[in-house]
Design an enzyme around this catalytic site. Sequence first.
Site, PDB file in Angstrom:
ATOM      1  N   ASP A  37       0.736  -1.183  -0.045  1.00 17.72           N
ATOM      2  CA  ASP A  37       0.035  -0.154  -0.069  1.00 17.72           C
ATOM      3  C   ASP A  37       0.813   1.429   0.106  1.00 17.72           C
ATOM      4  OD1 ASP A  37      -1.967  -2.116   0.362  1.00 17.72           O
ATOM      5  OD2 ASP A  37      -2.036  -1.685   2.636  1.00 17.72           O
ATOM      6  N   GLU A  54     -11.589  -0.563  -1.722  1.00 21.10           N
ATOM      7  CA  GLU A  54     -10.447   0.183  -0.671  1.00 21.10           C
ATOM      8  C   GLU A  54      -9.535   0.955  -1.800  1.00 21.10           C
ATOM      9  OE1 GLU A  54      -8.778  -3.565   0.512  1.00 21.10           O
ATOM     10  OE2 GLU A  54      -8.189  -4.143  -1.506  1.00 21.10           O
TER      11      GLU A  54
HETATM   12  O1  FUB Z   1      -3.200  -3.727   3.249  1.00 23.08           O
HETATM   13  C1  FUB Z   1      -4.333  -3.993   3.728  1.00 23.08           C
HETATM   14  C2  FUB Z   1      -5.386  -3.573   2.714  1.00 23.08           C
HETATM   15  O2  FUB Z   1      -5.163  -4.364   1.629  1.00 23.08           O
HETATM   16  C3  FUB Z   1      -5.343  -2.273   2.297  1.00 23.08           C
HETATM   17  O3  FUB Z   1      -5.684  -1.317   3.277  1.00 23.08           O
HETATM   18  C4  FUB Z   1      -5.983  -2.430   0.931  1.00 23.08           C
HETATM   19  O4  FUB Z   1      -5.869  -1.027   0.171  1.00 23.08           O
HETATM   20  C5  FUB Z   1      -5.332  -3.660   0.496  1.00 23.08           C
HETATM   21  O5  FUB Z   1      -4.049  -3.533  -0.061  1.00 23.08           O
END
Ligand code: FUB
Length: 440
Positions: A36, A201
């Site tokens: 991320d 996300e």
């Molecule tokens: O890293 C955990 C979660 O997975 C992140 O918050 C998302 O964007 C995805 O990469």
Amino acid sequence: MKRFGCYLLILSVFVLLGADCIPAQNPLVMDQFTADPTARVFEGIMYVYPSHDIPASPGRGRANWFVMEDYHVFSSENLTDWTDHGVILTQTGVPWLQRESFDMWAPDCVTKNGKYYFYFPAGGRIGVAIADRPYGPFKPEEQPITGVRGIDPCVLIDKDGTAYLYYSLNAIFVAKLKDNMVELDSEVLRIPNLPTKGLVEGPFVFERNGIYYLTYPHEVDGAERLEYATGGSPMGPFEQKGVIMDKSESGCWTNHHSIFEYKGRWYLFYHDKDLSPDFDKNRSMKADYLFFNEDGTIRKVVPTHRGVGISSASKEIQIDRYSAVSPEGVSVAFVDPGRKQKGWKAVMTEPDAWVQYNRVDFGAGKSGAVTVNALSSTGGSIEIRIDRVDGPLAAQVEIAGNTGWKATSATLSQSPAGVHDLFVILKDTKNVEIDWIKFE
Ligand code: FUB
């Protein structure tokens, strides 16, 4: 293999701070998992704020899921040598987290009024930690941001100084932030006209030439690909435009990214599971160049091993992180499958198979020797050429058979100067595995 060493001055400064210098292609960091990545430029230096995957262990996170308990920050001025500034925040240091949630997911960091604001999701809320410097120390606020439930914060500070907080919860939301950067200054808007399914996300918003780019991972056919929409203002309306990066061929379900301009070039930072091929919750951040078309649309980015930046000819050049290879006769494998952080090797098995490695800096010129760290059961002959597969011959190196890994040197027949692309070519029918090459 991971290489050590960096400029003496940087080293002497950061030894005191406990920072490491990591020369990198893709993935950018070899000694830990990093996911991320949010890239930001502060004081002319590129900082990357990733999240930090760790393997689960008894009492420490949930097996077969993300386990994330802290954050590091990394910086670089040349996008080749990366400094790890160490841990900047841990879940146990956050006053409002009631438990060890191990879900310190995708963060962001921005600067305003001389302070650095680090936004992080944990326990379904979004918190802020504040520092005087980009690498901390960060002090978390007593409470998370009121009125926000979600993950993956991204903050845009618009040209007029207004800050906007974007985040996700199976859709993308936006609200204005007050000047104090820790409270909302508007209602939360659920951004319309985006995909209705698979938007889980990871929003990232930036502005270029008056166009606001809302970029996001979108799950399609079993994994996330990076897409974008554009609009004329930070809160939209936005119109879907297309794909920035296709879903990974590796099978990594998530992708999470940021886009930034640094020293006149645009970059896409993202992640994949290079160091953990069998488990996609242990990820590694990567970077590649990003290009715009004249009309402001984004050209699709194809992930590379080579990544970005210029490699010094005098340091170990990991040619397995290649720019291109011949259609046949070259594959990549871990040097030691039991210790993946040691990196990869290029396995060359066909006559005239070649590996291309772009952007090697020879400085004012090299006239000594080249060293090839190689392994061969048969012995074999390697040519190193400059700029083209049939370009000027820099050296011919004879690799002995059955010696185990061995560094073999040969005299240079050219004295290259400046930045060049390298071609490494297998000249006979033998098998040769190469870890790195280096010009003395
Ligand atoms: O890293 C955990 C979660 O997975 C992140 O918050 C998302 O964007 C995805 O990469």
